[in-house]
Motif scaffolding. Sequence first.
Motif, PDB file in Angstrom:
ATOM      1  N   VAL A   1       0.838  -1.201   0.000  1.00 27.96           N
ATOM      2  CA  VAL A   1       0.000   0.000   0.000  1.00 27.96           C
ATOM      3  C   VAL A   1       0.872   1.250   0.000  1.00 27.96           C
ATOM      4  O   VAL A   1       0.612   2.222  -0.728  1.00 27.96           O
ATOM      5  CB  VAL A   1      -0.967  -0.018   1.200  1.00 27.96           C
ATOM      6  CG1 VAL A   1      -1.617   1.350   1.402  1.00 27.96           C
ATOM      7  CG2 VAL A   1      -2.039  -1.082   1.005  1.00 27.96           C
ATOM      8  N   TRP A   2       1.912   1.275   0.840  1.00 27.55           N
ATOM      9  CA  TRP A   2       2.801   2.432   0.862  1.00 27.55           C
ATOM     10  C   TRP A   2       3.442   2.655  -0.503  1.00 27.55           C
ATOM     11  O   TRP A   2       3.455   3.781  -1.021  1.00 27.55           O
ATOM     12  CB  TRP A   2       3.893   2.255   1.920  1.00 27.55           C
ATOM     13  CG  TRP A   2       4.885   3.381   1.905  1.00 27.55           C
ATOM     14  CD1 TRP A   2       4.728   4.614   2.474  1.00 27.55           C
ATOM     15  CD2 TRP A   2       6.162   3.406   1.241  1.00 27.55           C
ATOM     16  NE1 TRP A   2       5.830   5.402   2.211  1.00 27.55           N
ATOM     17  CE2 TRP A   2       6.718   4.690   1.461  1.00 27.55           C
ATOM     18  CE3 TRP A   2       6.880   2.467   0.494  1.00 27.55           C
ATOM     19  CZ2 TRP A   2       7.968   5.043   0.956  1.00 27.55           C
ATOM     20  CZ3 TRP A   2       8.120   2.831  -0.016  1.00 27.55           C
ATOM     21  CH2 TRP A   2       8.651   4.103   0.220  1.00 27.55           C
ATOM     22  N   TYR A   3       3.950   1.596  -1.107  1.00 28.79           N
ATOM     23  CA  TYR A   3       4.617   1.723  -2.409  1.00 28.79           C
ATOM     24  C   TYR A   3       3.621   2.191  -3.470  1.00 28.79           C
ATOM     25  O   TYR A   3       3.939   3.068  -4.298  1.00 28.79           O
ATOM     26  CB  TYR A   3       5.238   0.380  -2.808  1.00 28.79           C
ATOM     27  CG  TYR A   3       6.181   0.480  -3.978  1.00 28.79           C
ATOM     28  CD1 TYR A   3       7.535   0.751  -3.787  1.00 28.79           C
ATOM     29  CD2 TYR A   3       5.725   0.305  -5.286  1.00 28.79           C
ATOM     30  CE1 TYR A   3       8.407   0.848  -4.861  1.00 28.79           C
ATOM     31  CE2 TYR A   3       6.583   0.394  -6.369  1.00 28.79           C
ATOM     32  CZ  TYR A   3       7.925   0.667  -6.150  1.00 28.79           C
ATOM     33  OH  TYR A   3       8.787   0.768  -7.219  1.00 28.79           O
ATOM     34  N   GLU A   4       2.417   1.647  -3.434  1.00 30.31           N
ATOM     35  CA  GLU A   4       1.402   2.055  -4.395  1.00 30.31           C
ATOM     36  C   GLU A   4       1.041   3.527  -4.217  1.00 30.31           C
ATOM     37  O   GLU A   4       0.767   4.233  -5.204  1.00 30.31           O
ATOM     38  CB  GLU A   4       0.156   1.180  -4.257  1.00 30.31           C
ATOM     39  CG  GLU A   4      -0.968   1.506  -5.232  1.00 30.31           C
ATOM     40  CD  GLU A   4      -0.626   1.225  -6.686  1.00 30.31           C
ATOM     41  OE1 GLU A   4      -1.423   1.615  -7.571  1.00 30.31           O
ATOM     42  OE2 GLU A   4       0.440   0.624  -6.966  1.00 30.31           O
ATOM     43  N   SER A   5       1.053   4.007  -2.984  1.00 26.04           N
ATOM     44  CA  SER A   5       0.749   5.420  -2.761  1.00 26.04           C
ATOM     45  C   SER A   5       1.783   6.316  -3.442  1.00 26.04           C
ATOM     46  O   SER A   5       1.445   7.385  -3.968  1.00 26.04           O
ATOM     47  CB  SER A   5       0.685   5.724  -1.260  1.00 26.04           C
ATOM     48  OG  SER A   5       1.968   5.752  -0.664  1.00 26.04           O
ATOM     49  N   GLN A   6       3.052   5.897  -3.439  1.00 21.48           N
ATOM     50  CA  GLN A   6       4.084   6.663  -4.130  1.00 21.48           C
ATOM     51  C   GLN A   6       3.834   6.676  -5.633  1.00 21.48           C
ATOM     52  O   GLN A   6       3.991   7.710  -6.300  1.00 21.48           O
ATOM     53  CB  GLN A   6       5.476   6.084  -3.829  1.00 21.48           C
ATOM     54  CG  GLN A   6       5.772   5.830  -2.360  1.00 21.48           C
ATOM     55  CD  GLN A   6       5.619   7.054  -1.492  1.00 21.48           C
ATOM     56  OE1 GLN A   6       6.322   8.049  -1.669  1.00 21.48           O
ATOM     57  NE2 GLN A   6       4.678   7.007  -0.560  1.00 21.48           N
ATOM     58  N   ARG A   7       3.414   5.543  -6.166  1.00 23.93           N
ATOM     59  CA  ARG A   7       3.114   5.444  -7.595  1.00 23.93           C
ATOM     60  C   ARG A   7       1.943   6.340  -7.969  1.00 23.93           C
ATOM     61  O   ARG A   7       1.966   7.028  -9.006  1.00 23.93           O
ATOM     62  CB  ARG A   7       2.807   4.005  -7.992  1.00 23.93           C
ATOM     63  CG  ARG A   7       3.970   3.034  -7.878  1.00 23.93           C
ATOM     64  CD  ARG A   7       3.640   1.686  -8.517  1.00 23.93           C
ATOM     65  NE  ARG A   7       3.576   1.791  -9.977  1.00 23.93           N
ATOM     66  CZ  ARG A   7       2.457   1.837 -10.698  1.00 23.93           C
ATOM     67  NH1 ARG A   7       1.271   1.789 -10.090  1.00 23.93           N
ATOM     68  NH2 ARG A   7       2.494   1.922 -12.007  1.00 23.93           N
ATOM     69  N   LEU A   8       0.903   6.328  -7.157  1.00 25.58           N
ATOM     70  CA  LEU A   8      -0.275   7.135  -7.466  1.00 25.58           C
ATOM     71  C   LEU A   8       0.068   8.623  -7.497  1.00 25.58           C
ATOM     72  O   LEU A   8      -0.386   9.363  -8.378  1.00 25.58           O
ATOM     73  CB  LEU A   8      -1.375   6.877  -6.441  1.00 25.58           C
ATOM     74  CG  LEU A   8      -2.025   5.490  -6.474  1.00 25.58           C
ATOM     75  CD1 LEU A   8      -2.967   5.314  -5.286  1.00 25.58           C
ATOM     76  CD2 LEU A   8      -2.773   5.281  -7.788  1.00 25.58           C
ATOM     77  N   VAL A   9       0.872   9.076  -6.538  1.00 29.54           N
ATOM     78  CA  VAL A   9       1.239  10.486  -6.489  1.00 29.54           C
ATOM     79  C   VAL A   9       2.122  10.851  -7.681  1.00 29.54           C
ATOM     80  O   VAL A   9       1.925  11.889  -8.327  1.00 29.54           O
ATOM     81  CB  VAL A   9       1.945  10.821  -5.162  1.00 29.54           C
ATOM     82  CG1 VAL A   9       2.354  12.291  -5.130  1.00 29.54           C
ATOM     83  CG2 VAL A   9       1.043  10.519  -3.977  1.00 29.54           C
ATOM     84  N   ALA A  10       3.083   9.994  -7.992  1.00 29.21           N
ATOM     85  CA  ALA A  10       3.973  10.265  -9.124  1.00 29.21           C
ATOM     86  C   ALA A  10       3.199  10.282 -10.435  1.00 29.21           C
ATOM     87  O   ALA A  10       3.404  11.163 -11.289  1.00 29.21           O
ATOM     88  CB  ALA A  10       5.081   9.223  -9.174  1.00 29.21           C
ATOM     89  N   LYS A  11       2.311   9.325 -10.600  1.00 29.12           N
ATOM     90  CA  LYS A  11       1.525   9.247 -11.838  1.00 29.12           C
ATOM     91  C   LYS A  11       0.648  10.482 -12.012  1.00 29.12           C
ATOM     92  O   LYS A  11       0.442  10.971 -13.137  1.00 29.12           O
ATOM     93  CB  LYS A  11       0.671   7.983 -11.823  1.00 29.12           C
ATOM     94  CG  LYS A  11      -0.096   7.735 -13.112  1.00 29.12           C
ATOM     95  CD  LYS A  11      -0.853   6.417 -13.044  1.00 29.12           C
ATOM     96  CE  LYS A  11      -1.605   6.155 -14.348  1.00 29.12           C
ATOM     97  NZ  LYS A  11      -2.349   4.866 -14.288  1.00 29.12           N
ATOM     98  N   ALA A  12       0.117  11.011 -10.909  1.00 31.28           N
ATOM     99  CA  ALA A  12      -0.746  12.186 -10.963  1.00 31.28           C
ATOM    100  C   ALA A  12       0.041  13.482 -11.141  1.00 31.28           C
ATOM    101  O   ALA A  12      -0.552  14.539 -11.394  1.00 31.28           O
ATOM    102  CB  ALA A  12      -1.591  12.272  -9.693  1.00 31.28           C
TER     103      ALA A  12
END
Length: 461
Positions: free
Chosen positions: A242-253
């Motif tokens: 979940v933590w790693y995915e949160s980084q991906r979501l922010v970067a993608k946005a």
Amino acid sequence: MKEEDPSAKNELSRRNFLKTGATAAAAFAGAQAAITTTASPAVASSIDDTSGTLVFVNTLGKQFFESATEPRAGPCVVGADGSLTTVAGVNHANRALYHLRIRQTFEDKKRSALDAQAFSASVGITAVLDQTLVAVATGTLDPASLDPQPTHPLFTLNHYRMYDAWLALHREGRSFIRLQINFLHNQPFIPALGDLDHQLPELRERLKNQFFFFGDDMVRTGAIGEWAAPFATPSSPDNYAVWYESQRLVAKAGWRNENAQAGTPTSSAAIEQVVSTYEAMDREFGIKNLRWGLQHAAFTTPDHLARLKALNCGVSMSGFTWLNGVPRADGLPLGPLYPQIIASGIPAGLHEDGVHIAPHNPWFAMHYATTGLNVLGQQINPGQQISRQQALYAYTRANAWYLNRENDLGSIEVGKLADLVVLDRDYFSVSDTDMRRTRPVLTVVDGEIVYDAGVLRGDRA
């Protein structure tokens, strides 16, 4: 103290209900609850149970809390010495805070927000970066579900509603300290939400519906931070995912993102995880133009700093260790390793951290960064001092970079916003002890005087 109407509304107008045994809370008197805009201005920051702190009430407080009752909580247990502690598993300091919070009107909250701004101006702070607070980690998006509970400590708030009073003042033209808001998200892996694609509902909605760096000169939004999800290592696979995915979501946005990791005197593994993840995000999405950040960064290594600098990241160095740090038996510094960070050339601001953790006073942080002394005068950060010029630069120009506002704030130049302070002593030449006592005699925001100690008027007379 004069007795007043005992109604619930008038109970909140009484001053000096409580006092705390916590050095942190006592040191900054009324700033804490005012800044969070949730606790009654009648008690200021007196209730603080971030770490089991003793809280004491006076006679009026004892009478009130021993009789207070609401559907969710009955009276508090108050010791003969006025203490509010944990009894039979019930934290009565938190319960007392609940009884105050639910009695607070919106006008009370607006007054608290004004008190917070006034306190900021009185210590020379003209702009505040707020990272919200640690919300209850549920999967709901319903703001009402986060309303005050008898178990909530001071730092737990309804983060959807906590800025309402400040924003109302801003609409009324009464706000006089600049506020920039980062959005902290506290949802870890929540089994009831299902697979990874359904985790992080609040962060997903934020990135779809909020604008970053949006607002005006006085109030604006900022980044995702102090974290997008609670930090977790691979030893906790679901929470790490979940933590790693949160980084991906922010970067993608395409949002700016921050993580808070300090490391320890003997391990920088957590910082390595953040740095390597940032590098992975840059390879996948490209983040060099987003100015991602690392909060605290106390034990970043030269290698970490070089890699972060290559990603156009910045660090915000903490200055609160002086409050609760004591010398280590092995003689190692408690950090931050200020000279190493400054020498790297990375953008490096300085902060005191949240007001439920440390006093809202920049001169305390600058004193620690330049002396390494704790509140008892003990050396706890040997060999890690920087100059007063470097500390002041970190708290002004470097912090402006961290806010993405270096073209507006941080130095007195033509074309920048007219914020300045006039100090009561020569910060660069006074003794270390006197430097820590520095205070403004005049604070100006946007060309308007927002704090005036009256000294300059006296001199003119």
